[in-house]
Design a protein around this motif. Sequence first.
Motif, mmCIF file in Angstrom:
data_model
loop_
_atom_site.group_PDB
_atom_site.id
_atom_site.type_symbol
_atom_site.label_atom_id
_atom_site.label_comp_id
_atom_site.label_asym_id
_atom_site.label_seq_id
_atom_site.Cartn_x
_atom_site.Cartn_y
_atom_site.Cartn_z
ATOM 1 N N ASN A 25 0.808 -1.218 0.000
ATOM 2 C CA ASN A 25 0.000 0.000 0.000
ATOM 3 C C ASN A 25 0.845 1.273 0.000
ATOM 4 O O ASN A 25 0.304 2.368 -0.108
ATOM 5 C CB ASN A 25 -0.965 0.017 1.184
ATOM 6 C CG ASN A 25 -0.248 0.042 2.528
ATOM 7 O OD1 ASN A 25 0.549 -0.844 2.817
ATOM 8 N ND2 ASN A 25 -0.533 1.025 3.339
ATOM 9 N N ALA A 26 2.155 1.153 0.089
ATOM 10 C CA ALA A 26 3.030 2.337 0.082
ATOM 11 C C ALA A 26 3.010 2.964 -1.305
ATOM 12 O O ALA A 26 3.045 2.269 -2.316
ATOM 13 C CB ALA A 26 4.456 1.948 0.463
ATOM 14 N N ALA A 111 4.883 16.183 7.780
ATOM 15 C CA ALA A 111 3.874 15.136 7.635
ATOM 16 C C ALA A 111 4.580 13.802 7.809
ATOM 17 O O ALA A 111 5.718 13.633 7.364
ATOM 18 C CB ALA A 111 3.219 15.214 6.262
ATOM 19 N N ILE A 112 3.917 12.879 8.486
ATOM 20 C CA ILE A 112 4.469 11.527 8.652
ATOM 21 C C ILE A 112 3.444 10.510 8.182
ATOM 22 O O ILE A 112 2.245 10.782 8.168
ATOM 23 C CB ILE A 112 4.880 11.229 10.115
ATOM 24 C CG1 ILE A 112 3.645 11.260 11.031
ATOM 25 C CG2 ILE A 112 5.957 12.177 10.595
ATOM 26 C CD1 ILE A 112 3.868 10.601 12.380
ATOM 27 N N GLU A 113 3.939 9.344 7.815
ATOM 28 C CA GLU A 113 3.076 8.213 7.491
ATOM 29 C C GLU A 113 3.607 6.984 8.203
ATOM 30 O O GLU A 113 4.807 6.873 8.460
ATOM 31 C CB GLU A 113 3.023 7.960 5.981
ATOM 32 C CG GLU A 113 2.281 9.030 5.227
ATOM 33 C CD GLU A 113 2.115 8.733 3.741
ATOM 34 O OE1 GLU A 113 2.324 7.572 3.326
ATOM 35 O OE2 GLU A 113 1.774 9.674 3.017
ATOM 36 N N GLN A 114 2.689 6.070 8.516
ATOM 37 C CA GLN A 114 3.013 4.784 9.118
ATOM 38 C C GLN A 114 2.345 3.707 8.270
ATOM 39 O O GLN A 114 1.354 3.122 8.663
ATOM 40 C CB GLN A 114 2.511 4.720 10.560
ATOM 41 C CG GLN A 114 3.174 5.702 11.483
ATOM 42 C CD GLN A 114 2.638 5.602 12.899
ATOM 43 O OE1 GLN A 114 1.455 5.399 13.118
ATOM 44 N NE2 GLN A 114 3.526 5.739 13.862
ATOM 45 N N HIS A 119 -3.522 -0.134 6.660
ATOM 46 C CA HIS A 119 -3.526 -0.693 5.308
ATOM 47 C C HIS A 119 -4.021 0.310 4.277
ATOM 48 O O HIS A 119 -4.501 -0.053 3.223
ATOM 49 C CB HIS A 119 -4.352 -1.979 5.271
ATOM 50 C CG HIS A 119 -3.746 -3.054 6.117
ATOM 51 N ND1 HIS A 119 -2.563 -3.685 5.795
ATOM 52 C CD2 HIS A 119 -4.124 -3.575 7.299
ATOM 53 C CE1 HIS A 119 -2.250 -4.552 6.726
ATOM 54 N NE2 HIS A 119 -3.182 -4.514 7.649
ATOM 55 N N SER A 120 -3.913 1.558 4.609
ATOM 56 C CA SER A 120 -4.231 2.628 3.658
ATOM 57 C C SER A 120 -3.260 3.765 3.920
ATOM 58 O O SER A 120 -2.581 3.779 4.934
ATOM 59 C CB SER A 120 -5.679 3.108 3.831
ATOM 60 O OG SER A 120 -5.843 3.674 5.112
ATOM 61 N N ARG A 121 -3.190 4.691 2.982
ATOM 62 C CA ARG A 121 -2.281 5.826 3.154
ATOM 63 C C ARG A 121 -2.925 6.840 4.082
ATOM 64 O O ARG A 121 -3.955 7.404 3.775
ATOM 65 C CB ARG A 121 -1.976 6.464 1.813
ATOM 66 C CG ARG A 121 -1.056 5.623 0.976
ATOM 67 C CD ARG A 121 -0.702 6.273 -0.326
ATOM 68 N NE ARG A 121 -0.316 7.660 -0.168
ATOM 69 C CZ ARG A 121 -0.547 8.590 -1.073
ATOM 70 N NH1 ARG A 121 -1.146 8.299 -2.183
ATOM 71 N NH2 ARG A 121 -0.162 9.827 -0.866
ATOM 72 N N MET A 122 -2.331 7.030 5.223
ATOM 73 C CA MET A 122 -2.787 8.033 6.177
ATOM 74 C C MET A 122 -1.594 8.898 6.539
ATOM 75 O O MET A 122 -0.534 8.381 6.873
ATOM 76 C CB MET A 122 -3.340 7.374 7.437
ATOM 77 C CG MET A 122 -4.609 6.586 7.196
ATOM 78 S SD MET A 122 -5.201 5.792 8.695
ATOM 79 C CE MET A 122 -5.654 7.187 9.682
ATOM 80 N N ALA A 123 -1.769 10.194 6.459
ATOM 81 C CA ALA A 123 -0.707 11.123 6.821
ATOM 82 C C ALA A 123 -1.171 11.963 7.997
ATOM 83 O O ALA A 123 -2.338 12.332 8.085
ATOM 84 C CB ALA A 123 -0.353 12.019 5.640
#
Length: 182
Positions: A25-26, A111-114, A119-123
């Motif tokens: 998902n990245a 902004a960061i992402e984990q 399982h989706s792009r969340m910032a």
Amino acid sequence: MSKADRLRRAAGSQALVRIKRSPRNADRIDGIVVAVGSKWALIAHTGDGGFFEGLIAIRVKDVVTVKRDLSFEERFARTQPEWPPTAPANLDLDTTAGLLRGMSAISPMIAIEQERRFHSRMAWIGVVHEITKRWLWLRLVRPNATWRKRPLGYKLRRITKVFISDRYLTALAAIAGTGPTH
């Protein structure tokens, strides 16, 4: 050839590349690799058409492929005032805490992402409140461009991407006000 070596080769060529990462998902990162450390790689991110959109740091271990972008976008990027993109001085790409301190010193908002956690792009976008040995505490900007009162914590080991952009993040700060109130 190791992932870090592929990224270093791309940095040396100053070529526009497309970086595919894990997990599935990245999102793909398009841009010019400007620096590579033991844990993080720094990319001068380009958007559609080859316009520079900021800096993105990604974990070296998440890199799957690094391919040269043979489209017109590289030639266009070379005509931009930001050319050639360079890494900020003294940016620590060997530790997550050091990277976050350095990025927050460059831009008032990050902004960061984990991507492995969800399982989706969340910032999450905000101002760094505190960085400890294992945690990042962010004062977040809500989707309605207001500030969250209390900082939220994020485990450093789960952060997979850090993004700063003068255009994008500073615009959000202007909409939300000058900054979070303490």
